[in-house]
Design a protein around this motif. Structure first.
Motif, mmCIF file in Angstrom:
data_model
loop_
_atom_site.group_PDB
_atom_site.id
_atom_site.type_symbol
_atom_site.label_atom_id
_atom_site.label_comp_id
_atom_site.label_asym_id
_atom_site.label_seq_id
_atom_site.Cartn_x
_atom_site.Cartn_y
_atom_site.Cartn_z
ATOM 1 N N ALA A 179 42.458 35.442 44.351
ATOM 2 C CA ALA A 179 42.935 34.770 45.560
ATOM 3 C C ALA A 179 42.080 35.156 46.762
ATOM 4 C CB ALA A 179 44.398 35.137 45.823
ATOM 5 N N SER A 180 41.968 34.238 47.698
ATOM 6 C CA SER A 180 41.226 34.519 48.927
ATOM 7 C C SER A 180 42.013 35.519 49.773
ATOM 8 C CB SER A 180 41.019 33.230 49.727
ATOM 9 O OG SER A 180 40.253 32.299 48.978
ATOM 10 N N SER A 181 41.289 36.336 50.521
ATOM 11 C CA SER A 181 41.959 37.330 51.366
ATOM 12 C C SER A 181 41.070 37.638 52.564
ATOM 13 C CB SER A 181 42.235 38.607 50.575
ATOM 14 O OG SER A 181 41.025 39.158 50.069
ATOM 15 N N GLU A 206 38.884 45.384 46.218
ATOM 16 C CA GLU A 206 37.652 45.651 45.475
ATOM 17 C C GLU A 206 37.526 47.137 45.149
ATOM 18 O OE1 GLU A 206 32.797 45.055 45.924
ATOM 19 O OE2 GLU A 206 34.147 44.270 47.449
ATOM 20 N N ALA A 207 37.894 47.989 46.110
ATOM 21 C CA ALA A 207 37.800 49.434 45.888
ATOM 22 C C ALA A 207 38.775 49.885 44.804
ATOM 23 C CB ALA A 207 38.080 50.183 47.192
ATOM 24 N N VAL A 208 40.021 49.419 44.904
ATOM 25 C CA VAL A 208 41.038 49.796 43.915
ATOM 26 C C VAL A 208 40.642 49.267 42.538
ATOM 27 C CG1 VAL A 208 43.423 49.444 43.179
ATOM 28 C CG2 VAL A 208 42.921 49.945 45.580
ATOM 29 N N ASN A 209 40.212 48.009 42.504
ATOM 30 C CA ASN A 209 39.831 47.408 41.222
ATOM 31 C C ASN A 209 38.625 48.125 40.618
ATOM 32 O OD1 ASN A 209 40.443 45.243 39.328
ATOM 33 N ND2 ASN A 209 38.452 44.401 39.872
ATOM 34 N N GLY A 210 37.695 48.534 41.466
ATOM 35 C CA GLY A 210 36.523 49.252 40.980
ATOM 36 C C GLY A 210 36.892 50.569 40.324
#
Length: 207
Positions: free
Chosen positions: A108-110, A119-123
């Motif tokens: 989703a767009s944010s 992005e940091a958490v997902n990384g």
């Protein structure tokens, strides 16, 4: 948002496209436009995978790399995983895995702040699951080696037996000039198996 499906199996005898329906259903549910499907039979412990590299090369910033499980993307060593992550980061590709719920929000767009946080958490989650996948890979290889060593010591190990009846049928089909696609459909084997039998026939004819 555009997405590209990555489908991988470890050996030629496995169906790399098995998860395709699940990935397509996920893409439809999250409003993603599928612009490419990349399928290959390569080990996840191997960095050089032509179709994965092509997917990354074809991608535009913010495209989604959609995969069933993180271990379909990586069973790599820490050093090789770092190289792959850098390639993905350079192209600004978003990795979304069905088994990683935190990654689903990447579809989703944010705003900029939220996007960077996600992005940091997902990384971090990707790094953790990639490490777990590598450990699982190494543990399974160790257990197999231990089992084989014990079987050899007990005089029970004979290796993986060949399906001679099936391979003889494939050889007969090849000699009748049936296409590889027809043979694969009729016998349920992968292309690599047909190629192996075809090579064996050529070598026998050359002797």
């Amino acid at each position: 948002m555009d997405c590209r499906l990555y489908l991988r199996a470890s050996t030629q005898d496995q169906d790399a496209s098995r998860a395709r329906a699940d990935l397509e259903a996920f893409a439809k549910e999250h409003g993603l436009k599928i612009v490419g499907r990349y399928t290959e039979n390569e080990s996840g412990a191997k960095l050089h995978r032509p179709q994965l590299f092509k997917l990354i090369e074809d991608s535009n910033p913010d495209d989604i790399l959609l995969v069933e499980h993180v271990d379909r993307l990586s069973r790599l060593t820490a050093a090789d995983w770092k190289k792959l992550r850098e390639m993905i980061h350079t192209k600004q590709v978003r990795v979304v895995a069905l088994d990683l719920p935190t990654s689903h929000r990447m579809t989703a767009s944010s705003d900029d702040f939220t996007g960077r946080m996600l992005e940091a958490v997902n990384g971090m989650m990707l790094d953790m699951l990639a490490a777990v996948a590598r450990k699982d890979y190494e543990d399974r290889r160790r257990r197999v080696a231990q089992g084989q060593a014990k079987a050899k010591a007990d005089g029970r190990y004979r290796g993986r037996g060949e399906d001679t009846k099936r391979n003889a049928l494939i050889g007969s089909m090849l000699e009748k000039n049936m296409s590889w696609s027809q043979i694969m459909e009729a016998t349920g084997v992968a292309r690599g198996t047909v190629a192996k039998i075809a090579k064996r026939i050529r070598e026998a004819a050359a002797e």
